[in-house]
Enzyme design. Sequence first.
Site, mmCIF file in Angstrom:
data_model
loop_
_atom_site.group_PDB
_atom_site.id
_atom_site.type_symbol
_atom_site.label_atom_id
_atom_site.label_comp_id
_atom_site.label_asym_id
_atom_site.label_seq_id
_atom_site.Cartn_x
_atom_site.Cartn_y
_atom_site.Cartn_z
ATOM 1 N N ASP A 77 37.743 32.517 39.736
ATOM 2 C CA ASP A 77 39.011 32.348 39.134
ATOM 3 C C ASP A 77 39.589 30.688 38.898
ATOM 4 O O ASP A 77 40.525 30.472 39.457
ATOM 5 C CB ASP A 77 40.245 33.221 39.644
ATOM 6 N N TYR A 84 40.417 30.785 31.723
ATOM 7 C CA TYR A 84 41.705 31.209 31.333
ATOM 8 C C TYR A 84 42.476 30.690 29.728
ATOM 9 O O TYR A 84 43.414 30.657 29.748
ATOM 10 C CB TYR A 84 42.905 30.806 32.545
ATOM 11 N N HIS A 86 32.978 40.422 39.930
ATOM 12 C CA HIS A 86 34.332 39.814 39.669
ATOM 13 C C HIS A 86 35.379 40.712 40.274
ATOM 14 O O HIS A 86 36.178 40.405 41.033
ATOM 15 C CB HIS A 86 34.672 39.873 38.175
ATOM 16 N N HIS A 105 45.786 44.250 42.068
ATOM 17 C CA HIS A 105 44.768 44.748 41.482
ATOM 18 C C HIS A 105 44.179 46.032 42.138
ATOM 19 O O HIS A 105 42.985 46.164 42.266
ATOM 20 C CB HIS A 105 43.575 43.745 41.333
ATOM 21 N N HIS A 123 38.997 37.736 41.012
ATOM 22 C CA HIS A 123 39.931 38.521 40.302
ATOM 23 C C HIS A 123 41.251 38.649 41.384
ATOM 24 O O HIS A 123 42.322 38.351 40.563
ATOM 25 C CB HIS A 123 39.359 39.877 40.515
ATOM 26 N N HIS A 137 43.717 36.610 43.670
ATOM 27 C CA HIS A 137 44.188 35.531 43.515
ATOM 28 C C HIS A 137 44.237 34.989 44.991
ATOM 29 O O HIS A 137 45.536 34.508 45.437
ATOM 30 C CB HIS A 137 45.108 35.026 42.686
#
Length: 433
Positions: free
Chosen positions: A151, A181, A297, A307, A336, A338
């Site tokens: 990320d 991103y 991921h 998530h 995935h 953070h």
Amino acid sequence: MVFGIRLRLFLVLACVVLLFGDHVHSYNRPPARKNIQVDLSDDHHSDSPEQVHISLVGDDKMRVSWITESSSSLAKVDYGLSPGSYGYTASGTTSSYKYLLYESGAIRDVVIGPLKPSTVYYYRCGPNLSPEFSFKTPPAQFPIKFAVVGDLGQTEWTASTLQHLAKSNYDILLLPGDLSYADLDQPMWDNFGRLVEPLARQRPWMVTQGNHEVEKIPLVHSQPFTAYNARWRMPFEESGSDSNLYYSFDAAGGGVHVVMLGSYADFGRDSVQYKWLKDDLGKVDRGRTPWVVVVIHAPWYNSNSAHQGESESDDMKAAMEELIYGARVDVVLAGHVHAYERFTRVYNDKADKCGPVHITIGDGGNREGLASKYIDPKPEISLFREASFGHGQLEVVNASHAQWTWHRNQDDEAVASDSFWLTSLSSDPACKL
């Protein structure tokens, strides 16, 4: 004028995403640092190579990728063992892609080699007046060091992470998804390529996709991963894969087998990816290859509130965990979420000395901020967790021992916050197949 067009386009795309996309988040992110704009140099011209990055191809080859504004020059790389002296030349392919109103520059891909291990090569991309770059090939034996960052994004936190990576003297970088991103705004892919180029042109970057690479818009742009597949071509054909979204490669002369899986490609037991993974792991000779590392991921184990309950985590785990466990995979690296989290060796939600160590490292520097809320109480299988930006290093010392270290970006300094030694499952008699 150009800014106004891009702003209107962005607003239209934002509305489309709100209408059709998955935008529900059950947690609040702390403020992140702003994005960095990377401008081209004053002497840049239409044939100048930019966004240069390299990746491994087979045992002794390297793919050199770059972009030019002009499509007139050839896709060729001159390279050699001395500065300014190029005894070898290789040619490759040129491609481009369109995304709504955006059209990419000319994307060049050239595979060079055979190359010697642990050797510095000097190279230039395209015309004779192009600047000279250099890279070092990974070693063909132990020890070998992998840098791991997920990320990544392109914020001021990203810049801090890249500065720490530059000091780590790694051999290969692994990136478990969510690169730029860009999120539909295609010029942001170009900006990301310029930001990471100083490192990505010196050491091979091996990446897999995340949710931010999908960039699919219902009824408007139905083809997912358009930019990702065009810009970051990985050696999937060499490992028998039919998709750039999942592949494998060997490092340290075959001592480490790395499997890059696609969390956003079909992964069910009847899928092509599952069948490929089963075949790929079945070919690994643990006598010759004592270490197996898997990169995904969306994490299969996660005690962060972020998530939870996503198919890419839960359903992929249900489909593939038994296969991973049966192959005695040593480490599973994910992004995935953070934040950083390390689990003990685990299988089927319980501690298992023959299961892989699961590590979440989705804290490279994304613009969305950190996922700071964890489930309380902490599960026993979770050994270390912290919502901070940083990167990881996996140094495989020999056939039986490796050291993992997580470096926190604390006050813009690389602080080693979590470190432990692990033993390969192939060297544990209790876990022999």
